[in-house]
Design a protein around this motif. Structure first.
Motif, PDB file in Angstrom:
ATOM      1  N   TYR B  34      40.921  36.621  39.246  1.00 57.47           N
ATOM      2  CA  TYR B  34      42.009  37.609  39.153  1.00 57.47           C
ATOM      3  C   TYR B  34      41.575  38.935  39.756  1.00 57.47           C
ATOM      4  CZ  TYR B  34      43.058  34.343  35.298  1.00 57.47           C
ATOM      5  OH  TYR B  34      43.267  33.222  34.537  1.00 57.47           O
ATOM      6  N   TYR B  36      42.872  42.884  39.248  1.00 58.52           N
ATOM      7  CA  TYR B  36      43.715  43.833  38.541  1.00 58.52           C
ATOM      8  C   TYR B  36      43.516  45.222  39.145  1.00 58.52           C
ATOM      9  CZ  TYR B  36      44.620  40.656  34.600  1.00 58.52           C
ATOM     10  OH  TYR B  36      45.026  39.614  33.813  1.00 58.52           O
ATOM     11  N   GLN B  38      43.968  49.337  37.955  1.00 57.34           N
ATOM     12  CA  GLN B  38      44.201  50.272  36.857  1.00 57.34           C
ATOM     13  C   GLN B  38      44.374  51.652  37.458  1.00 57.34           C
ATOM     14  OE1 GLN B  38      40.962  50.788  34.067  1.00 57.34           O
ATOM     15  NE2 GLN B  38      42.396  51.145  32.384  1.00 57.34           N
ATOM     16  N   ARG B  42      45.895  54.380  32.557  1.00 58.74           N
ATOM     17  CA  ARG B  42      45.304  53.319  31.754  1.00 58.74           C
ATOM     18  C   ARG B  42      45.829  51.906  31.926  1.00 58.74           C
ATOM     19  NH1 ARG B  42      45.390  56.931  26.648  1.00 58.74           N
ATOM     20  NH2 ARG B  42      46.951  55.451  25.934  1.00 58.74           N
ATOM     21  N   GLY B  43      47.095  51.702  32.280  1.00 58.54           N
ATOM     22  CA  GLY B  43      47.607  50.339  32.286  1.00 58.54           C
ATOM     23  C   GLY B  43      46.939  49.459  33.326  1.00 58.54           C
ATOM     24  N   LEU B  44      46.756  48.187  33.001  1.00 62.42           N
ATOM     25  CA  LEU B  44      46.200  47.222  33.942  1.00 62.42           C
ATOM     26  C   LEU B  44      47.325  46.389  34.529  1.00 62.42           C
ATOM     27  CD1 LEU B  44      43.642  47.751  31.983  1.00 62.42           C
ATOM     28  CD2 LEU B  44      42.818  45.632  32.975  1.00 62.42           C
ATOM     29  N   LEU B  46      48.214  43.202  37.026  1.00 62.46           N
ATOM     30  CA  LEU B  46      47.701  42.037  37.736  1.00 62.46           C
ATOM     31  C   LEU B  46      48.232  42.045  39.160  1.00 62.46           C
ATOM     32  CD1 LEU B  46      46.150  39.335  37.696  1.00 62.46           C
ATOM     33  CD2 LEU B  46      48.303  38.260  36.988  1.00 62.46           C
ATOM     34  N   TYR B  49      46.100  36.260  41.483  1.00 64.33           N
ATOM     35  CA  TYR B  49      45.237  35.329  40.785  1.00 64.33           C
ATOM     36  C   TYR B  49      45.115  34.057  41.611  1.00 64.33           C
ATOM     37  CZ  TYR B  49      49.347  32.802  38.981  1.00 64.33           C
ATOM     38  OH  TYR B  49      50.510  32.084  38.847  1.00 64.33           O
ATOM     39  N   GLU B  59      51.329  38.765  42.371  1.00 60.94           N
ATOM     40  CA  GLU B  59      52.213  39.215  41.300  1.00 60.94           C
ATOM     41  C   GLU B  59      53.071  40.402  41.715  1.00 60.94           C
ATOM     42  OE1 GLU B  59      52.592  37.941  37.920  1.00 60.94           O
ATOM     43  OE2 GLU B  59      51.844  36.316  39.176  1.00 60.94           O
ATOM     44  N   PHE B  88      41.448  52.048  40.222  1.00 62.11           N
ATOM     45  CA  PHE B  88      40.271  51.325  39.764  1.00 62.11           C
ATOM     46  C   PHE B  88      40.607  49.843  39.833  1.00 62.11           C
ATOM     47  CE2 PHE B  88      36.240  51.108  37.992  1.00 62.11           C
ATOM     48  CZ  PHE B  88      36.181  50.416  36.799  1.00 62.11           C
ATOM     49  N   LEU B  90      39.663  45.884  39.398  1.00 64.71           N
ATOM     50  CA  LEU B  90      38.834  45.034  38.555  1.00 64.71           C
ATOM     51  C   LEU B  90      39.037  43.572  38.916  1.00 64.71           C
ATOM     52  CD1 LEU B  90      39.779  47.018  35.420  1.00 64.71           C
ATOM     53  CD2 LEU B  90      37.387  46.503  35.926  1.00 64.71           C
ATOM     54  N   LEU B  98      44.994  30.995  31.234  1.00 68.65           N
ATOM     55  CA  LEU B  98      44.972  31.808  30.020  1.00 68.65           C
ATOM     56  C   LEU B  98      46.112  31.455  29.073  1.00 68.65           C
ATOM     57  CD1 LEU B  98      43.991  35.145  31.743  1.00 68.65           C
ATOM     58  CD2 LEU B  98      42.586  33.864  30.132  1.00 68.65           C
ATOM     59  N   LEU B 105      39.193  35.997  29.027  1.00 64.97           N
ATOM     60  CA  LEU B 105      39.138  36.678  30.316  1.00 64.97           C
ATOM     61  C   LEU B 105      37.930  37.599  30.323  1.00 64.97           C
ATOM     62  CD1 LEU B 105      40.752  37.087  32.981  1.00 64.97           C
ATOM     63  CD2 LEU B 105      41.841  39.043  31.863  1.00 64.97           C
ATOM     64  N   PHE B 107      35.678  40.455  32.705  1.00 63.30           N
ATOM     65  CA  PHE B 107      35.849  41.387  33.806  1.00 63.30           C
ATOM     66  C   PHE B 107      34.540  41.761  34.479  1.00 63.30           C
ATOM     67  CE2 PHE B 107      40.248  42.753  33.823  1.00 63.30           C
ATOM     68  CZ  PHE B 107      40.704  42.369  32.585  1.00 63.30           C
TER      69      PHE B 107
END
Lengths: 110, 116
Positions: B34, B36, B38, B42-44, B46, B49, B59, B88, B90, B98, B105, B107
């Protein structure tokens, strides 16, 4: 899709205090996880807990799946507990992608 | 034990330049991988994947693309970076979907990308 909401968005504690972080989710989940992101950005998996209760040292988590919420308890907080705590969930039968809440930013003061 | 490596840790790129971020996983075979992002706040989110070599699901339509040339290698790319690509990034992995029970998961350490 599933909605994941966390509260409170921010929390400031004095070292030694206890706290409870909450995660509400909008649908039945097959996977629910709690993560801690430290001030350097590293995300650590704390708990896999789609239901029931688990404990790991000073941290514990409880998920009540029928009521669609999960709680993360931090006891005797330390400055190293500071960071952002995320809850993430995935639906059974979904593509299997975890949907993340916006997190709770915890600051523990010495 | 399994480990995930992501590099570089920080990157400053001018607008319009290309991007390549790499992620590798060790100690497991055929992981789900995956990417991600950010953003500040703060929110992650996607981005992509992959369940296998050459299999990429997107996505969010955007300026980025992903590739999986080898089983445990996942690459995030852009031909021309935009200011809005800053954030950021990840990389993460799981042993399977999942949506299945007991799947966790994990990271990587992340890449802080600044587009100027």
């Amino acid at each position: 899709g599933i909605q994941v909401e966390q509260s409170p968005p921010d929390l400031i504690l004095q070292e030694g205090a206890n706290s409870t972080l909450r995660c509400n989710f909008s649908d039945s989940v097959n996977n629910l996880q709690w993560f801690h992101q430290n001030p350097w950005g590293q995300l650590i998996n704390l708990f896999y807990i789609p239901s029931g209760t688990k404990q790991n040292g000073r941290l514990s988590a409880t998920t009540v799946a029928t009521e669609r919420y999960s709680l993360l308890y931090i006891s005797s907080s330390q400055t190293t507990d500071s960071g952002v705590y995320f809850c993430a969930a995935a639906l059974y039968g979904s593509q299997g992608n975890l949907i993340f809440g916006k997190g709770t930013k915890l600051s523990v003061k010495p | 034990s399994q480990t995930i490596h992501q590099w570089p840790a920080t990157l400053v790129q001018p607008v319009g330049s290309p991007l390549s971020l790499e992620c590798t996983v060790e100690g497991t075979s055929n992981p789900n991988l995956y990417w991600y992002r950010q953003a500040a706040g703060r929110g992650l989110q996607l981005l992509f994947y992959s369940v296998g070599i050459g299999q990429i699901s997107s996505e969010v339509p955007q300026n980025l693309s992903a590739s999986r040339p080898q089983d445990r290698q996942f690459i995030l790319s852009s031909k021309k970076l935009l200011l809005s690509d800053s954030g950021f990034y990840l990389c993460a992995w799981s042993t399977g979907s999942l949506a299945r029970a007991n799947e966790k998961l994990f990271f990587g350490s992340g890449t802080q990308l600044s587009v100027l």
